[in-house]
Design an enzyme around this catalytic site. Sequence first.
Site, mmCIF file in Angstrom:
data_model
loop_
_atom_site.group_PDB
_atom_site.id
_atom_site.type_symbol
_atom_site.label_atom_id
_atom_site.label_comp_id
_atom_site.label_asym_id
_atom_site.label_seq_id
_atom_site.Cartn_x
_atom_site.Cartn_y
_atom_site.Cartn_z
ATOM 1 N N SER A 1 8.986 -63.375 29.529
ATOM 2 C CA SER A 1 10.395 -63.489 29.143
ATOM 3 C C SER A 1 11.345 -62.628 29.979
ATOM 4 C CB SER A 1 10.586 -63.144 27.661
ATOM 5 O OG SER A 1 10.403 -61.759 27.443
ATOM 6 N N LYS B 1 13.761 -56.455 26.366
ATOM 7 C CA LYS B 1 14.858 -57.358 26.734
ATOM 8 C C LYS B 1 15.972 -56.541 27.383
ATOM 9 C CE LYS B 1 12.859 -60.739 24.450
ATOM 10 N NZ LYS B 1 11.993 -61.613 25.164
#
Length: 175
Positions: A39, A82
């Site tokens: 991701s 993230k």
Amino acid sequence: MALGYRKWVNWTVLILFSVVLAFCVSRFGVALSVVNGTSMQPTLHNGDRLLINKFKFTLQVPQRGEVVTFQDPHNQNRYLVKRVVGIPGDQIEIRDGKLFRNGKEIHEPYIDTPIEDGNYGPITVVPGTVFVMGDNRHRYASRDSRYDSVGLVPIKLVDGKVEFILWRPSLAAFL
């Protein structure tokens, strides 16, 4: 006999001090982490070993552009990594494959594709939270703030800032 007792006390104090110091460093100082998934590509790769600065957010809040680790809001035993793209008060919107913050398009040199998941928002980041996205913007590549399973991340769940990639396994093939 007193000399033996003193030696035992000294060793006990040293061991207790070491345990407390190790706990404090791991809880409030630095930690090591391993990336699990894609991701954050192209910035981070599956298997990358990271150095996490856990102390940073004891004194300040996450800032735009920082790559952070945080406790998964729906699984307390899992941590996610993230990039912070919105802080409290920011309005986040995705249109035509581009990220907009407060109505202005954001230049993101760390991504390699337009955002493929469709339009999103606008949403305003509420106090005490941040809006995070993975750097992999291919369709369904990142479970981040755009999805209900993550949503706006409470700052209290942010664990630390990624400071360094200590080792990338893909480079080991060339050794």
